[in-house]
Design an enzyme around this catalytic site. Structure first.
Site, PDB file in Angstrom:
ATOM      1  N   ASP A  14      73.765  78.365  48.171  1.00  0.00           N
ATOM      2  CA  ASP A  14      72.855  78.473  49.321  1.00  0.00           C
ATOM      3  C   ASP A  14      72.587  79.933  49.689  1.00  0.00           C
ATOM      4  OD1 ASP A  14      71.232  77.553  51.312  1.00  0.00           O
ATOM      5  OD2 ASP A  14      72.831  76.780  52.596  1.00  0.00           O
ATOM      6  N   HIS A  31      65.306  82.524  44.449  1.00  0.00           N
ATOM      7  CA  HIS A  31      65.789  81.493  43.511  1.00  0.00           C
ATOM      8  C   HIS A  31      65.967  82.092  42.117  1.00  0.00           C
ATOM      9  CE1 HIS A  31      65.304  78.637  46.650  1.00  0.00           C
ATOM     10  NE2 HIS A  31      63.992  78.578  46.616  1.00  0.00           N
ATOM     11  N   LEU A 125      83.966  74.133  28.459  1.00  0.00           N
ATOM     12  CA  LEU A 125      83.607  73.882  29.857  1.00  0.00           C
ATOM     13  C   LEU A 125      82.485  72.841  29.971  1.00  0.00           C
ATOM     14  CD1 LEU A 125      83.496  74.922  32.931  1.00  0.00           C
ATOM     15  CD2 LEU A 125      81.664  76.418  32.127  1.00  0.00           C
TER      16      LEU A 125
HETATM   17  C1  IPE Z   1      71.695  72.357  50.211  1.00  0.00           C
HETATM   18  O1  IPE Z   1      71.036  73.493  50.649  1.00  0.00           O
HETATM   19  C2  IPE Z   1      71.222  71.947  48.871  1.00  0.00           C
HETATM   20  C3  IPE Z   1      71.367  72.929  47.814  1.00  0.00           C
HETATM   21  C4  IPE Z   1      72.000  74.062  47.841  1.00  0.00           C
HETATM   22  C5  IPE Z   1      70.720  72.550  46.591  1.00  0.00           C
HETATM   23  P1  IPE Z   1      69.952  73.470  51.821  1.00  0.00           P
HETATM   24  O2  IPE Z   1      69.728  74.879  52.179  1.00  0.00           O
HETATM   25  O3  IPE Z   1      68.784  72.678  51.432  1.00  0.00           O
HETATM   26  O4  IPE Z   1      70.756  72.701  52.982  1.00  0.00           O
HETATM   27  P2  IPE Z   1      70.487  72.579  54.539  1.00  0.00           P
HETATM   28  O5  IPE Z   1      69.175  71.910  54.704  1.00  0.00           O
HETATM   29  O6  IPE Z   1      70.473  73.967  55.097  1.00  0.00           O
HETATM   30  O7  IPE Z   1      71.630  71.794  55.065  1.00  0.00           O
HETATM   31  C1  IPE Z   2      69.509  77.394  48.135  1.00  0.00           C
HETATM   32  O1  IPE Z   2      68.891  78.425  48.822  1.00  0.00           O
HETATM   33  C2  IPE Z   2      68.659  76.846  47.020  1.00  0.00           C
HETATM   34  C3  IPE Z   2      68.076  75.523  47.285  1.00  0.00           C
HETATM   35  C4  IPE Z   2      68.385  74.765  48.300  1.00  0.00           C
HETATM   36  C5  IPE Z   2      67.108  75.020  46.353  1.00  0.00           C
HETATM   37  P1  IPE Z   2      67.897  78.147  50.038  1.00  0.00           P
HETATM   38  O2  IPE Z   2      66.514  78.079  49.498  1.00  0.00           O
HETATM   39  O3  IPE Z   2      68.335  76.974  50.818  1.00  0.00           O
HETATM   40  O4  IPE Z   2      68.083  79.474  50.873  1.00  0.00           O
HETATM   41  P2  IPE Z   2      68.087  79.627  52.462  1.00  0.00           P
HETATM   42  O5  IPE Z   2      69.093  78.670  52.994  1.00  0.00           O
HETATM   43  O6  IPE Z   2      66.702  79.321  52.913  1.00  0.00           O
HETATM   44  O7  IPE Z   2      68.467  81.054  52.670  1.00  0.00           O
HETATM   45 MG    MG Z   3      69.609  76.791  52.404  1.00  0.00          MG
END
Ligand code: IPE
Ligand code: IPE
Ligand code: MG
Length: 243
Positions: A14, A31, A125
């Site tokens: 995240d 990403h 792995l």
């Molecule tokens: C959770 O991240 C899913 C992934 C990392 C793939 P999100 O950023 O989407 O989660 P919420 O919405 O903040 O809980």
């Molecule tokens: C995690 O990073 C990746 C996915 C959920 C696909 P985010 O895109 O949720 O990044 P933030 O939370 O907005 O910083």
């Molecule tokens: Mg996120």
């Protein structure tokens, strides 16, 4: 040290969006930068003989994001699968994808199928990517698969339904429950990830944003885990007596 090395480490990757925003970049750049962190943790897991590394890459709820971001992420998955093929083969890595495939494009499904088949001959792995996955989807899907087996006669309505039965139908039936779950970017929630499977998982939260996460951050998480005492409802004295 209290614990052995974790057998299965899972990561909720995240913070990509915030990483990009802080640099005045587009979310997709965040990403993209996250792929380098995937390389680093995969290398670390292989070097340290961790058996299973799983990564939450895209949740069922992430389908509600803007269309351009979803499309960009799916393109990135395709590019990463193609680009990492040699590395996976050269490092003896088994690659698996888990999630609701009914929502993925044919192009992506073909790439997944191809890489899963090619890497199935490996024996090192196991790297699992959770894509279009949610814990609630997994449970409901398992119940429906079980019901299908009752309808087609391979299960009897008289059979007892117990944890082992459910686990047989979960998408994770071939992998052990996670010992350690890491979430980056300071968020402290499960976000509908492996709800059943994390019943006794140790959680580790770090402020580090996913694109900045490197081997030293992974090592810190593992070291912290190894200092913990997993009690499974018992007392500390009971656990120490058995060690
Ligand atoms: C959770 O991240 C899913 C992934 C990392 C793939 P999100 O950023 O989407 O989660 P919420 O919405 O903040 O809980
Ligand atoms: C995690 O990073 C990746 C996915 C959920 C696909 P985010 O895109 O949720 O990044 P933030 O939370 O907005 O910083
Ligand atoms: Mg996120």
């Amino acid at each position: 040290m209290t614990n052995k090395l974790p057998r299965h480490v899972s990561i909720i990757m995240d913070g990509n969006g915030r990483w990009a925003k802080r640099r005045g970049l587009d979310r997709l750049q965040g990403h993209k930068a996250g792929v380098e962190s995937v390389r680093a943790v995969t290398e670390f897991a292989a070097e340290n003989r961790i058996e299973f590394l799983s990564l939450f890459a895209f949740s069922e709820e992430n389908w509600n994001r803007p269309q351009y971001e979803i499309e960009g992420l799916m393109e990135l998955m395709i590019d990463a699968i193609i680009g990492e093929r040699n590395t996976l083969m050269n490092n003896n890595i088994i690659f698996k994808v888990i999630g609701d495939f009914s929502r993925l494009s044919k192009k992506l499904l073909d790439k997944i199928d191809d890489i899963q088949t090619s890497t199935s001959v490996n024996s090192g792995l196991t790297l699992i990517v959770f894509l279009s996955y949610s814990g609630k989807w997994d449970l409901i899907n398992a119940f429906n698969l079980y019901l299908d087996c009752i309808r087609n006669g391979s299960n009897s309505i008289e059979d007892t339904f117990d944890p082992q039965t459910l686990e047989k139908y979960l998408s994770t039936s071939s992998i052990p429950d996670p010992d350690l779950l890491i979430r980056t970017s300071g968020e402290q929630r499960i976000s509908n990830y492996m709800l059943w499977q994390c019943a006794y998982t140790e959680f580790y939260f770090t402020e580090v944003l996913w694109p900045d996460f490197r081997k030293n951050d992974f090592k810190l998480a593992i070291d912290t885990y190894m200092e913990r005492e997993r009690r499974y409802g018992k007392t500390g004295e009971q656990i120490n007596k058995n060690n």
